[in-house]
Design a protein around this motif. Structure first.
Motif, short mmCIF file in Angstrom:
data_model
loop_
_atom_site.label_atom_id
_atom_site.label_comp_id
_atom_site.label_asym_id
_atom_site.label_seq_id
_atom_site.Cartn_x
_atom_site.Cartn_y
_atom_site.Cartn_z
N MET A 1 0.86 -1.19 0.00
CA MET A 1 0.00 0.00 0.00
C MET A 1 0.89 1.23 0.00
SD MET A 1 -3.15 0.75 2.62
CE MET A 1 -4.56 1.76 2.11
N LYS B 1 0.35 7.40 -0.53
CA LYS B 1 -0.82 8.17 -0.93
C LYS B 1 -2.10 7.42 -0.58
CE LYS B 1 -3.02 10.36 -4.93
NZ LYS B 1 -2.93 10.61 -6.39
N GLU B 2 -2.13 6.10 -0.82
CA GLU B 2 -3.32 5.31 -0.50
C GLU B 2 -3.56 5.29 1.01
OE1 GLU B 2 -3.79 1.60 -3.26
OE2 GLU B 2 -1.66 1.91 -2.88
N ARG B 3 -2.46 5.14 1.79
CA ARG B 3 -2.62 5.14 3.25
C ARG B 3 -3.18 6.47 3.74
NH1 ARG B 3 2.27 2.00 3.29
NH2 ARG B 3 3.53 3.87 3.48
N GLU C 1 -5.02 8.63 2.05
CA GLU C 1 -6.43 8.77 1.65
C GLU C 1 -7.34 7.95 2.56
OE1 GLU C 1 -6.40 7.63 -2.42
OE2 GLU C 1 -5.68 9.58 -3.15
#
Length: 817
Positions: free
Chosen positions: A556, A559-561, A563
């Motif tokens: 992960m 940026k995904e974390r 968001e």
């Protein structure tokens, strides 16, 4: 002009306030700070011209010839009112607020409490800022360090800043907090960024000289080459988070510990301001705490490594949640944590395949545990304990592990026997990794993956060795079938048992019960294993819940974390399932006060890192922590008893140190743990409930001898901490800088800063840019607007030369009003 010479009168000395221009030694200076002491006053001056431009010195006006400059006002030469107002605002912004007022920077989306300003007050009272912020978990040490940093920058005492923390989510959290709350864009220093800097600067340049606002991981900076570059640079401010990673363990430490300590020594010597952050400053040994104080000021420690008196107390700030009260009402700020154990009784008739799987797995593992105990080679079989832990997490985690072990077993049996040197090296590496995990409680996703990889390889190699012995008839295996057949049977049982998984059913039932009382409540679930995470997520989504995931490492991206964390912190009706690699440093409490442990962690640091995600500053409701455990398994007979000990320690001292193995050898602890598992073989899934709760009763009631010994060992370890807390009362009862009067004074200083700094910054910036030829897109009253800088930005050097900094044709700056 008014001259102040020799021993000035009190009235004349009072003229020298921050912002006053003076002449000293034939040159112009500006007073930036005044500090009173017993016999007089000390001034800090900043040079305004010629060879001293920008330089700062400290003087004693009683022994220096200081002249305060007074400018006469000529009404006949009045300028434009708009320009005068702009220059006046610029002058006010240039001034130091003095020692009795704070700039009081307001971080975004956070209501500051007076206690969080106490470190700022201590910082501006020190001639050289060196502080150990040792508040308990969840009190907002990151925000407090940011406030100190912002105050120092506002007073022009800090331009170059380096923040150091463990790698992973905590590093991301620092970068996000500093940018979102304080407007500081930190450059992450790693291999890629240093190479990029090298390509942009002259050959042989030190990349750290070109990283003015930087953040980096401890493990990157501790490398020999990087340490060499740090020794040749300097920073105004260095912040080291999780500073207990850098204590001096002497000969007891591993090589990694020595490198971390050397890094801390280098950074402490190459900075003016040093902030050390840790929730566990004392591990039961005074020498470890003294080594942290030594980083702040070597004179605090004598030649034997012991503290000199109590001078260290002025460098330490220590508050626990019970110390934090509202200065106006004297009421506690932090709500009480509620702990709820949930016992999962396995009905043999309803879950026959799950019961058969658990019994068959224990039949495979128990003989090896007994053999290790007889041979006193406990570390050899700790990987089997890791396999059993997966079996009480989820069936899917157990099945996935068994399949990998089977595949590697087949490969190992078909190849040459592993050499003793290779096995010894693998066990040594695995043992060191486990000890680091025991000590710190959390690891990066990569470190977790490495540990799991070595454990699976170790299980496969040991089983392959047994198979070879059986084939050569050197040893009779007490199994009805061969090892390969046993593993195949276990994999088949696990596949058949997945629909009967009691943990998955219990999680779904717990969330249903929570939502029945709070229909839009957010719920946080923690598990050690990504496989368990995946199966829980799938089950909850099948039942219609909106589920987010959070995990560390390459699975992960940052940026995904970010968001996912942002959604969970701002929206209702969400469930988030996390792995431990994503536990450290995250703020998940804004919209959540329910946490579920899918399995019981063995390590107290890991336990508190999980619980600290919702039990922290800013939580408005009582945090509710649920511990799921399978009845009649080692999870209840061993781990639940340990957690009862930890929770009582937390209730007593308000923090949980990492106590396992402090006085007993790791081998003894392993022996007791393995024997405790064997003792549960005949009582697997017994329905008799324990006679204790997490906070009442004796956890040793009904325990076998090995578990009692383990609990006694933990009691002895807790006793060492309680003794340390009695000797150093600031650790628990008293705290340091924890009194309500100090917090009240910090609040008053903030109010004074607010009163004396009433300039609205966005309109000032716009007026300044427009006056010099820039332009604006949008309006200053908009939430976000853009300004375009004028054609040339220059500065005058000390030798009088004008140097162009840059010529921005279309540089845009976005300001958030």
């Amino acid at each position: 002009m008014t001259a102040l010479r020799g021993r000035s009168s009190a009235m004349n000395t009072d003229l020298l306030i921050p912002g006053t221009e003076v002449t000293l030694r034939g040159m112009r200076w500006q007073v930036v700070r005044t500090e009173d002491y017993e016999s007089g006053r000390r001034l800090r001056l900043r040079g305004l011209g010629a060879a001293v431009l920008g330089e700062e010195i400290d003087i004693l006006p009683e022994i220096e010839n200081v002249t305060a400059i007074r400018h006469d006002v000529d009404p006949e030469r009045a300028g434009r009112l708009r320009d005068w107002l702009l220059y006046h605002q610029a002058f006010v912004l240039e001034q130091s607020l003095g020692p009795n007022a704070l700039l009081a920077v307001q971080p975004g989306r956070l209501e500051l409490q007076p206690y969080q300003l106490v470190p700022v007050v201590r910082a501006i009272e020190m001639s050289r800022v060196r502080l150990l912020l040792a508040d308990g978990v969840g009190l907002g040490k990151t925000i407090q360090a940011g406030l100190v940093l912002a105050e120092l920058m506002a007073r022009r005492l800090a331009q170059r800043v380096l923040i150091v923390s463990p790698a992973g989510p905590l590093l991301d959290q620092w970068r996000t907090e500093m940018q979102d709350r304080f407007g500081l864009r930190l450059l992450e220093i790693d291999r890629a960024s240093t190479e990029r800097i090298r390509k942009q600067v002259e050959l042989g340049a030190n990349p750290f000289d070109h990283a003015h606002l930087a953040i980096a991981s401890i493990d990157y900076l501790k490398q020999e080459r990087v340490l060499g570059e740090l020794e040749r640079t300097s920073y105004d401010v260095v912040i080291i988070d999780e500073a207990h990673h850098c204590v001096d363990l002497g000969g007891a430490g591993a090589s990694d510990d020595s490198l971390r300590r050397r890094l801390a020594d280098v950074l402490a010597g190459r900075c003016d301001t040093l902030l050390l952050l840790t929730a566990t400053p004392h591990d039961g040994f005074d020498r470890s705490f003294a080594s942290l104080c030594e980083l702040l000021d070597p004179s605090l420690v004598d030649g034997r490594g012991a503290l000199r008196g109590d001078r260290y107390r002025q460098y330490v700030i220590r508050r626990l949640k019970r110390h934090i009260r509202d200065p106006r009402t004297n009421e506690r700020v932090f709500p009480e944590r509620q702990v709820v154990p949930h016992r999962i009784v396995v009905d043999i008739d309803e879950r026959p395949r799950f019961v058969e799987l658990s019994r068959s797995l224990l039949e495979l593992v128990a003989p090896e545990l007994r053999r290790a105990i007889r041979a006193k080679r406990y570390d050899d079989v700790l990987s089997f304990f890791a396999l059993l832990k997966r079996s009480v997490s989820t069936v899917a985690a157990c099945r996935g592990t068994l399949q990998v072990v089977l595949d590697r077993f087949r490969e190992a049996v078909g190849t040459r026997e592993e050499s003793h040197e290779a096995r010894r090296e693998r066990l040594r590496t695995l043992r060191d990794a486990r000890r680091r995990l025991d000590r710190f409680g959390v690891a990066t996703a990569e470190e977790e993956a490495d540990i799991q990889e070595m454990e699976l390889e170790d299980i496969a190699q040991q089983l392959a060795g047994l198979e070879r012995e059986a084939r050569s008839e050197r040893r009779r295996i007490a199994h009805q079938r061969g090892i390969a057949e046993s593993l195949e049977h276990l994999v088949e049982l696990a596949s058949a048992a997945e629909p009967e998984d009691p943990k998955i059913d219990a999680v779904a039932a717990q969330i249903g019960a929570i939502r029945a009382e709070e229909p839009v409540a957010n719920v946080l679930i923690y598990t050690e294993y990504t496989t368990s995470q995946d199966v829980v997520v799938q089950r909850l989504r099948d039942e219609g819940y909106e589920v987010l995931t959070l995990r560390g490492g390459g699975d992960m991206g940052a940026k995904e974390r970010k968001e996912a964390t942002q959604r969970f912190s701002t929206q209702d009706g969400l469930v988030m399932v996390c792995t431990d690699a994503a536990a450290e440093g995250l703020n998940l409490h804004y919209k959540c006060h329910h946490l579920i442990h899918l399995e019981l962690p063995f390590n107290p640091n890991r336990l508190e890192q999980r619980n600290g995600r919702i039990d922290r500053y800013g939580q408005k409701k009582n945090p509710v922590v649920r511990y799921l455990h399978l009845a009649g398994t080692f999870e209840e007979n061993i781990l639940l008893r340990l957690i009862a000990k930890y929770e009582r320690q937390r209730a007593k001292l308000t923090y949980v140190p990492n106590t396992l193995g402090l006085t007993a050898s790791p081998e003894e602890r392993s022996r007791r743990l393995l024997q405790g598992i064997i003792d549960t073989e005949d009582t697997l899934f017994a329905d008799q409930a324990p006679s204790f709760t997490l906070l009442d009763g004796d956890p040793a009631d009904g325990a076998e001898d090995a578990v009692r010994e383990l609990l006694d060992e933990i009691d002895r370890s807790f006793g060492a901490f309680e003794k340390a807390a009695r000797t150093n009362d600031w650790l628990a009862d008293a705290g340091l800088n924890a009194d309500i009067e100090t917090a009240r004074r910090a609040g008053e200083m903030r109010s004074e800063g607010d009163r004396t700094a009433l300039i609205d910054l966005p309109p000032f910036v716009v007026d300044a840019v427009l006056r010099d030829g820039g332009r604006i897109e949008g309006r200053v009253t908009d939430d976000v607007f853009e300004i375009h800088l004028p054609g040339t930005i220059a500065r005058r050097e000390k030798n009088g030369d004008v140097v162009t900094l840059f010529t921005p044709d279309a540089i845009e700056i976005k300001l958030n009003s």
